[in-house]
Structure formats: C-alpha cells, structure tokens
Design a protein around this motif. Structure first.
Motif, PDB file in Angstrom:
ATOM      1  N   TRP A  99       0.977  -1.294   0.096  1.00  0.00           N
ATOM      2  CA  TRP A  99       0.037  -0.108   0.117  1.00  0.00           C
ATOM      3  C   TRP A  99       0.937   1.159  -0.130  1.00  0.00           C
ATOM      4  CZ3 TRP A  99      -1.931   3.074   4.470  1.00  0.00           C
ATOM      5  CH2 TRP A  99      -2.825   4.268   3.912  1.00  0.00           C
ATOM      6  N   VAL A 100       1.910   1.135   0.732  1.00  0.00           N
ATOM      7  CA  VAL A 100       2.739   2.455   0.934  1.00  0.00           C
ATOM      8  C   VAL A 100       3.382   2.798  -0.333  1.00  0.00           C
ATOM      9  CG1 VAL A 100       4.745   3.557   1.994  1.00  0.00           C
ATOM     10  CG2 VAL A 100       3.008   2.345   3.423  1.00  0.00           C
ATOM     11  N   VAL A 101       3.786   1.551  -1.215  1.00  0.00           N
ATOM     12  CA  VAL A 101       4.654   1.765  -2.450  1.00  0.00           C
ATOM     13  C   VAL A 101       3.570   2.151  -3.337  1.00  0.00           C
ATOM     14  CG1 VAL A 101       5.984   0.607  -3.984  1.00  0.00           C
ATOM     15  CG2 VAL A 101       6.409   0.154  -1.822  1.00  0.00           C
ATOM     16  N   SER A 102       2.504   1.781  -3.400  1.00  0.00           N
ATOM     17  CA  SER A 102       1.596   1.883  -4.424  1.00  0.00           C
ATOM     18  C   SER A 102       0.914   3.597  -4.048  1.00  0.00           C
ATOM     19  CB  SER A 102       0.170   1.220  -4.427  1.00  0.00           C
ATOM     20  OG  SER A 102      -0.234   1.109  -3.055  1.00  0.00           O
ATOM     21  N   VAL A 103       0.949   3.968  -2.936  1.00  0.00           N
ATOM     22  CA  VAL A 103       0.568   5.209  -2.609  1.00  0.00           C
ATOM     23  C   VAL A 103       1.484   6.383  -3.251  1.00  0.00           C
ATOM     24  CG1 VAL A 103       0.167   7.180  -0.930  1.00  0.00           C
ATOM     25  CG2 VAL A 103      -0.986   5.231  -0.739  1.00  0.00           C
ATOM     26  N   ALA A 106       0.983   6.414  -7.039  1.00  0.00           N
ATOM     27  CA  ALA A 106      -0.161   7.014  -7.239  1.00  0.00           C
ATOM     28  C   ALA A 106      -0.032   8.629  -7.110  1.00  0.00           C
ATOM     29  CB  ALA A 106      -1.280   6.552  -6.192  1.00  0.00           C
ATOM     30  N   VAL A 107       0.794   9.220  -6.436  1.00  0.00           N
ATOM     31  CA  VAL A 107       1.120  10.515  -6.256  1.00  0.00           C
ATOM     32  C   VAL A 107       1.827  10.815  -7.564  1.00  0.00           C
ATOM     33  CG1 VAL A 107       2.166  12.198  -4.771  1.00  0.00           C
ATOM     34  CG2 VAL A 107       0.702  10.486  -3.615  1.00  0.00           C
ATOM     35  N   VAL A 139      -6.023   7.705 -11.958  1.00  0.00           N
ATOM     36  CA  VAL A 139      -4.972   6.871 -11.345  1.00  0.00           C
ATOM     37  C   VAL A 139      -5.484   5.321 -11.409  1.00  0.00           C
ATOM     38  CG1 VAL A 139      -3.605   6.320  -9.105  1.00  0.00           C
ATOM     39  CG2 VAL A 139      -4.098   8.838  -9.928  1.00  0.00           C
ATOM     40  N   PRO A 140      -4.853   4.440 -12.005  1.00  0.00           N
ATOM     41  CA  PRO A 140      -5.188   3.090 -12.144  1.00  0.00           C
ATOM     42  C   PRO A 140      -4.879   2.276 -10.986  1.00  0.00           C
ATOM     43  CG  PRO A 140      -3.529   3.367 -13.689  1.00  0.00           C
ATOM     44  CD  PRO A 140      -3.749   4.654 -13.096  1.00  0.00           C
TER      45      PRO A 140
END
Length: 157
Positions: A99-103, A106-107, A139-140
C-alpha cells in the motif's frame, strides 16, 4: 513455487487490464483468492501467508479500510476487492508495504497526469485520453498495487 508464479502472472494481467480498460474483473480477483487458498493448503510459496486465521483477518481488515475509499468515490470497487485479495495472500504486514509503495506511485502518477493536462490546456497537445465515459479516474490504483507487489517481494520488505 507454482502458485506464486501463477499469482505474479495474474497480477501482470490485472495491471494491464486496469491501465488499458480501467477494469478489474471479478473473475481475476476470485483467482487471486483461490491461489491464496491453495498456498494456505500446500504452503508452497515462502512470501505468501500460511495461516488461515491471519489471512482471514487481514482480508477483512483491508476490505473494511478500503471500502471507505470506495464509499467516498476515491477508489473503484475492483481496487477494493483486489486489495482484499492481496491482503489474503500476503498478510497485513506485507500488504501495508504494498500500500505504501502504491501510494507513492499514485502520487507520482497524479503529478505527471496534472503536468500533461496543464500542457494540453496551454498548448492543445495531449496525445492521451484518460477519461472513461466522461469520468476522469486518472490513477489506475489496481495496476499500481500489482506493481507494488513485485517491488515488495523483490526487496523483501
């Protein structure tokens, strides 16, 4: 090992569909759960969970948390189900890092998208169309979660 390879190949497929069509198929998410269950039975892959109770609690906790994002229109339903499936396979600790890496991704993706739309508004040169049926979901997130799984597994976080 076979279950892990299938899961990673499936995540590539899910990421491609999410980027190309902005859809995460229920069938694909169901297969994520099946592969997680197979690993719980056969204990085939070291980076996946091997305890049913931890898998169930992780899945329910992540689904409940991500459902809030869906309820406020920030995230699609397929993203929520995929997150729950990944938590079922990986557990809360590894999923937290996914989740942290994907956030972070996403940013970065959102900033690049904002830059491209600014260029389009200023110069009229925008080679991409990120809207689906007039709705801008730029954002996919499911695809970013899939890529993040590879990074978390590779780094051993």
């Amino acid at each position: 090992m076979f279950v892990g390879v299938l899961l990673l190949l499936l995540l590539c497929h899910i990421a491609f569909l999410d980027v190309a069509k902005r859809r995460i198929l229920n069938f694909s998410v169901a297969i994520v759960f099946v592969l997680g269950g197979l690993n719980l039975i056969f204990k085939d892959v070291s980076w996946m969970l091997t305890d049913w109770s931890v898998a169930a609690i992780s899945c329910l906790a992540v689904f409940g948390f991500f459902y809030l994002f869906y309820a406020f229109g920030v995230m699609g339903g397929g993203d929520v189900k995929l997150a729950a499936g990944l938590a079922f396979c990986l557990g809360l600790e590894q999923f937290f890092w996914v989740w942290v890496v994907s956030v972070v991704f996403a940013v970065a993706y959102g900033l690049v998208w904002k830059l491209l739309t600014t260029i389009e508004l200023t110069y009229g040169l925008f080679p991409f169309n990120f809207s689906k049926d007039g709705v801008h979901r730029f954002v996919p997130y499911g695809a970013l979660m899939c890529v993040s799984v590879f990074i978390v597994i590779y780094t051993g976080a």
